[in-house]
Design a protein around this motif. Sequence first.
Motif, short mmCIF file in Angstrom:
data_model
loop_
_atom_site.label_atom_id
_atom_site.label_comp_id
_atom_site.label_asym_id
_atom_site.label_seq_id
_atom_site.Cartn_x
_atom_site.Cartn_y
_atom_site.Cartn_z
N ASN A 132 6.53 46.83 -19.28
CA ASN A 132 5.30 46.87 -18.49
C ASN A 132 4.58 45.53 -18.50
N SER A 133 4.55 44.90 -19.69
CA SER A 133 3.91 43.58 -19.79
C SER A 133 4.61 42.58 -18.87
N VAL A 134 5.95 42.61 -18.89
CA VAL A 134 6.72 41.69 -18.04
C VAL A 134 6.38 41.94 -16.57
N LEU A 135 6.37 43.23 -16.20
CA LEU A 135 6.10 43.60 -14.81
C LEU A 135 4.71 43.12 -14.37
N GLN A 136 3.70 43.39 -15.20
CA GLN A 136 2.33 43.02 -14.83
C GLN A 136 2.14 41.51 -14.82
N ALA A 137 2.74 40.84 -15.79
CA ALA A 137 2.60 39.38 -15.85
C ALA A 137 3.32 38.71 -14.68
N ALA A 138 4.55 39.19 -14.40
CA ALA A 138 5.32 38.58 -13.31
C ALA A 138 4.66 38.87 -11.96
N GLY A 139 4.22 40.11 -11.78
CA GLY A 139 3.55 40.46 -10.52
C GLY A 139 2.32 39.59 -10.29
N SER A 140 1.49 39.45 -11.32
CA SER A 140 0.29 38.63 -11.18
C SER A 140 0.65 37.18 -10.92
N ALA A 141 1.69 36.69 -11.63
CA ALA A 141 2.06 35.27 -11.47
C ALA A 141 2.50 34.99 -10.04
N VAL A 142 3.33 35.89 -9.48
CA VAL A 142 3.79 35.69 -8.10
C VAL A 142 2.59 35.69 -7.15
N LEU A 143 1.75 36.70 -7.30
CA LEU A 143 0.60 36.84 -6.40
C LEU A 143 -0.33 35.62 -6.51
N VAL A 144 -0.65 35.24 -7.75
CA VAL A 144 -1.59 34.12 -7.94
C VAL A 144 -0.99 32.82 -7.43
N VAL A 145 0.30 32.58 -7.75
CA VAL A 145 0.91 31.31 -7.34
C VAL A 145 0.98 31.21 -5.81
N VAL A 146 1.44 32.28 -5.16
CA VAL A 146 1.59 32.23 -3.70
C VAL A 146 0.24 32.08 -3.01
N LEU A 147 -0.71 32.95 -3.36
CA LEU A 147 -2.01 32.91 -2.68
C LEU A 147 -2.76 31.62 -3.01
N ALA A 148 -2.70 31.20 -4.27
CA ALA A 148 -3.43 29.97 -4.65
C ALA A 148 -2.81 28.76 -3.97
N ALA A 149 -1.46 28.73 -3.86
CA ALA A 149 -0.80 27.59 -3.23
C ALA A 149 -1.18 27.50 -1.75
N MET A 150 -1.15 28.63 -1.05
CA MET A 150 -1.53 28.63 0.37
C MET A 150 -2.97 28.16 0.54
N ALA A 151 -3.86 28.76 -0.24
CA ALA A 151 -5.28 28.43 -0.09
C ALA A 151 -5.54 26.98 -0.47
N ALA A 152 -4.95 26.54 -1.59
CA ALA A 152 -5.21 25.17 -2.06
C ALA A 152 -4.66 24.16 -1.06
N TYR A 153 -3.51 24.47 -0.48
CA TYR A 153 -2.91 23.57 0.51
C TYR A 153 -3.83 23.41 1.71
#
Lengths: 294, 280
Positions: free
Chosen positions: B75-96
Amino acid sequence: MSTDAAGLGTRRAVGFVVPAVVLVGVFLVFPALWTIYLGVTDFALTGLSAADPRTVGVDNYAEALGDERFHASLWLTAQYVAGSAVIGQAGLGFAVAWVLRDRPGPVRRVVEGLILLAWILPSSVVAFLWIALLDRDAGTLNALLHTPGAAWLLDHPMASIIMFNVWRGTAFSMMLYGAALENVPPSHLETARLAGASAFQQIRDVVLPRIRGHVLTNLLLISLWTFNDFTSFQITAGGPEGRSEIVPVYIYDVALRGGRLGFGAAVSFLVLLVNLVAALLYLRAARSRGGVAA
Amino acid sequence: MRGPEAAARARHAAAAIGRATFLAVVSGFFALPMLWLATAPFDAHPTITVSVPEFTLAGFRELLDNPYALRSLGNSVLQAAGSAVLVVVLAAMAAYALSRVRVPGWDVLLYLLLLLSSVVTGTAAMVPVFELATRLNLVDTHLGVVLTLSGGLLPAAIFILKDFMDGTPTSYEESARVFGASPSQILRHIVVPVIRPGLATIAVWTVASVWGSFLTPFILLRDPDKAPGAVILYTLYTEGGSPRLELISTFSLLYSLPVVLMYVFVSRRYGFRFHGGIKR
């Protein structure tokens, strides 16, 4: 410089920002605003007020401000922040950074490594390590100090969670001050030393004026984190007899365990105001000297 | 001439002794709790006291037999990986977009969000977050935990990444554009590779934050089958009355190992030091 090198165009650029703004809006901004509304209702987890909350005006605020348990938890939180963040993390973090400055080598790597490891470890694990350290019957500390049966957690719950928070949080301040000290010219320290200044005088007269922005940033961040932190709950659960019940534990207990969501929201909003005042005071202090350093 | 020199040497020695004592005490303070984590998992009869272990791997075998504990690591892996994907993708788009196109007011918006995200943490949002998750049917879901944690982490992630992008030249993008690349091609083939270290930083920062977070999953998840390691460790201790030390110690070690290894790997590879608020 913004040049739109990719030919993104304003419209598409807005489209790129919207998903992040929506997520932050729904899960961060909206809850913050909702706190204000919930706080003036008698909203509850169960019963009539769960289905149909009534507006009760400022009753919750009046009750919270008159609640001795809330007063006690505020006072304990003040001790927690002052003891573990300001004196503990910032003080110890600065002291370690100061002693280890310009001293590369194995000693520095070991000391820094240990402090960083304490920071990297998941806080639930850290909580259990401290339970193991302070346990009444078989705790490591009792074995080391030959004090069998000393109940550190029960007798000194606040001191216990303060030590715990210093242990797991000092790394951030140490790194921040380590970076800040690199910006103090060694020649200035040398001059002060040759003029006979003690270490205390060097820090007060040469170092602190130069790293004032870093100090302010650090104190604001670690104070906010400590004020809002719930991890100590895992060690003492606020006990015994509420003697380590800091504000976050108080809110959890009255709102989510006691079911009074409206009342809990009112207290949460008070916390939010305290956080905001702290942030604004910091911004003013930082601007008055023109140095905000992150 | 001799007097002052000898005095200076004595002062020097005293300072060195003082420094060494201070460092020894600090090291002891930080090492002491860790000894238990290092020894107890391998001890046939673990107690709460640190002791030289009677070496065994039985604790690990018992952990493997306990699906409850192992599932929480999943569960920890799932929640951490899910958050990482979401944060990286959305933050990269917005920051760009924020870095490359100037829209009036965005800097102020970003700054306000950053301020708000450090003000609205933990307790201050506990009740409405719980209430919001209830209304959106997100209680007892991984998605609820992922969305809540990501919303809190995004402002700082955008801030860090925008800073990173502002520091990278736009000339590659310009020449690609001259050769007719579309914006999405430019983003995928040029921008992403250039800012990869920044993306890695954000990903690691997100994983470490989610891995350690206790409050959000603690209030949003009722079903222990979905609880991450942070919550399971706490319940392992309190529910049984008498803690099963061989299980807790082994579990603590396994649960800590991924973030410790990740930290070691990243700091070796990129040499960066965490300068942000990683523990949120």
